[in-house]
Scaffold this active site. Structure first.
Site, short mmCIF file in Angstrom:
data_model
loop_
_atom_site.label_atom_id
_atom_site.label_comp_id
_atom_site.label_asym_id
_atom_site.label_seq_id
_atom_site.Cartn_x
_atom_site.Cartn_y
_atom_site.Cartn_z
N ASP A 185 -7.40 23.13 -14.77
CA ASP A 185 -7.02 24.38 -15.42
C ASP A 185 -7.09 24.16 -16.93
OD1 ASP A 185 -5.97 26.71 -16.38
OD2 ASP A 185 -4.08 26.59 -15.28
N LEU A 186 -8.15 24.66 -17.54
CA LEU A 186 -8.35 24.43 -18.98
C LEU A 186 -7.30 25.13 -19.83
CD1 LEU A 186 -12.23 24.49 -19.29
CD2 LEU A 186 -10.72 22.64 -19.96
N GLY A 195 -21.33 27.41 -20.00
CA GLY A 195 -21.99 28.70 -20.09
C GLY A 195 -21.07 29.81 -20.53
N TYR A 196 -20.10 29.48 -21.39
CA TYR A 196 -19.17 30.50 -21.88
C TYR A 196 -19.81 31.32 -23.00
CZ TYR A 196 -15.74 27.31 -19.73
OH TYR A 196 -15.05 26.50 -18.87
N ARG A 197 -19.16 32.44 -23.33
CA ARG A 197 -19.58 33.16 -24.53
C ARG A 197 -19.30 32.30 -25.77
NH1 ARG A 197 -18.28 39.64 -24.17
NH2 ARG A 197 -18.01 39.79 -21.91
N ARG A 214 -12.16 27.54 -28.25
CA ARG A 214 -10.77 27.99 -28.09
C ARG A 214 -10.06 27.23 -26.97
NH1 ARG A 214 -13.18 33.10 -28.86
NH2 ARG A 214 -12.95 33.67 -26.66
N HIS A 235 -26.75 40.28 -18.56
CA HIS A 235 -27.25 39.63 -17.35
C HIS A 235 -28.75 39.45 -17.47
CE1 HIS A 235 -23.60 39.40 -15.02
NE2 HIS A 235 -23.31 40.66 -15.32
N ASP A 236 -29.27 38.72 -16.51
CA ASP A 236 -30.70 38.36 -16.48
C ASP A 236 -31.60 39.53 -16.83
OD1 ASP A 236 -33.03 36.59 -14.96
OD2 ASP A 236 -33.13 38.71 -14.44
N TYR A 255 -31.58 40.40 -20.54
CA TYR A 255 -32.17 39.36 -21.38
C TYR A 255 -33.70 39.38 -21.28
CZ TYR A 255 -27.38 37.59 -20.70
OH TYR A 255 -26.02 37.47 -20.61
N ASP A 279 -32.73 34.22 -15.91
CA ASP A 279 -31.71 33.20 -15.66
C ASP A 279 -32.29 31.81 -15.43
OD1 ASP A 279 -29.56 34.87 -15.94
OD2 ASP A 279 -29.04 34.95 -13.82
#
Length: 393
Positions: A75-76, A98-100, A106, A141-142, A145, A174
């Site tokens: 649990d980060l 793969g976070y924003r 953070r 999403h794919d 993009y 993707d």
């Protein structure tokens, strides 16, 4: 189907990436696929899963992008979460997140924190829009993009140029523009890190990779040999001899008879007739297309398959997934395999000395915590190890 799974009687070959340690911060889509590819090639991939269930809602046993991995639960957002990940990072060669943009920072596991703990780490960032730019902080999403990158507009729909582009699942953006470019970047970074001891950050944006896939077409566009619109070019369905046709009774065939000698064979076997328009008589392409479609409509797909089999006419059936897994050629090569009761693609590409293998079924979240804690020397992951040590066991 060839069997690439490991058994006690036949242990798996180590693979070309044996000894490479990878930390994957759990996500969906291109990040997990990139980590799977590294795992298929022998890397020791540890996926850091979250305590909550995956948003996909899929039974983990069928999430093939998690094969050849081990999973731990962290649990980060908990006080000790970032520290546990950094303990893994200290022992890793590669990391995938793969976070924003800004989220990993953070959470306390951004590039600065990770590289401070392990200066040789190659930190892979998988996003759609990249780490900067006007769209960087927005969701996507794919499909979006690939659309913005200019490659979705190359894909002809069932009605040709008059219809919206076709949707190639999530393969074009993707996985082709995202996962594969991330893996190339990670391995290039690993090569540099092993030579210099210095790690770095790899910013793998799907829009960048998808755009890069079009390099040849940009050259053709500059030379005046490609029109910047869909369905009128040699490779986008505009040419009647590089197109898809329907057979009698349903089913389709893909025609790719580009070179004159291959087209001559195609025209002979299709029985177009001596009065058919010439291959590169552009003004008569609509007539040629109609002639070809008329001929294909006279026989079933199976009959045309038999007609073109073993020739250089470059005509192949358009197969479904299950049909592809049973195809004679792919069966002979073992392109698809069955492991743990699931038909799936075998590891690719192939190596003569260090072949990849299906060593593990898809990882279940947290199922490998004790094993990873022991193998990676991170006792804090598994309190039972500390208890055993305290008791002198």
């Amino acid at each position: 189907m060839r069997d690439t799974s490991a058994t006690p009687e036949r242990p798996a070959a180590p693979g070309p990436l044996a000894g490479v340690r990878v930390v994957e911060l759990a996500g969906i889509g291109p990040g997990p696929f990139a980590a799977m590819l590294l795992g298929d090639l022998g890397a020791d991939v540890v996926r850091v899963d979250r305590p909550e269930p995956s948003p996909l809602g899929t039974d983990p046993a069928y999430d093939l992008t998690n094969r050849n991995k081990r999973s731990v639960l962290v649990d980060l957002k908990a006080a000790d979460g970032p520290g546990l990940v950094l303990d893994l990072v200290e022992r890793a060669d590669l990391l995938i997140e793969g976070y924003r943009p800004g989220v990993a920072e953070r959470l306390g596991v951004g590039p600065d924190a990770c590289l401070a703990r392990n200066p040789a780490l190659v930190y892979g960032r998988m996003t759609g829009w990249g780490q900067d730019g006007p769209r960087a902080a927005t969701a996507g999403h794919d499909l979006g993009y690939a659309a913005v990158a200019g490659v979705l507009g190359l894909v002809a729909g069932p009605g040709g140029a008059a219809e919206p582009p076709g949707i190639p699942a999530n393969l074009l953006g993707d996985y082709a523009g995202g996962s594969l470019y991330l893996v190339v970047g990670l391995l290039a970074g690993l090569h540099h890190a092993r030579a210099t001891g210095t790690g770095q950050v790899v910013d793998a944006a799907i829009v960048d990779g998808a755009a890069h896939l079009g390099s040849m077409l940009w050259g053709l566009l500059a030379a005046g040999h490609w029109q910047d619109r869909r369905g009128v070019n040699l490779l986008d369905g505009g040419a009647p001899f590089y197109a898809i046709y329907r057979a009698s009774g349903g089913g389709h065939l893909a025609v790719g008879a580009l070179e004159p000698r291959f087209y001559a064979e195609f025209a002979r076997l299709l029985e177009l007739g001596p009065d058919a328009p010439g291959q590169y008589d552009l003004a008569r392409w609509p007539e040629l297309r109609a002639r070809i479609a008329e001929r294909f409509a006279t026989r079933t797909r199976a009959e045309w398959e038999a007609r073109f089999a073993g020739t250089d006419a470059c005509v192949e059936p358009v197969l479904t997934m299950r049909q592809a897994s049973a195809d004679e050629h792919l069966t002979a090569r073992g392109t698809y395999v069955e492991a743990d009761g699931v038909t799936q693609p075998a590891p690719a590409p192939r190596f003569s000395a260090t072949p990849g293998a299906l060593r593990r079924p898809p990882a279940r979240p947290g199922a490998d915590t004790a094993e990873v804690a022991r193998d990676w020397g991170v006792a804090a992951l598994d309190p039972s190890l500390n208890s055993a040590a305290d008791q002198g066991e």
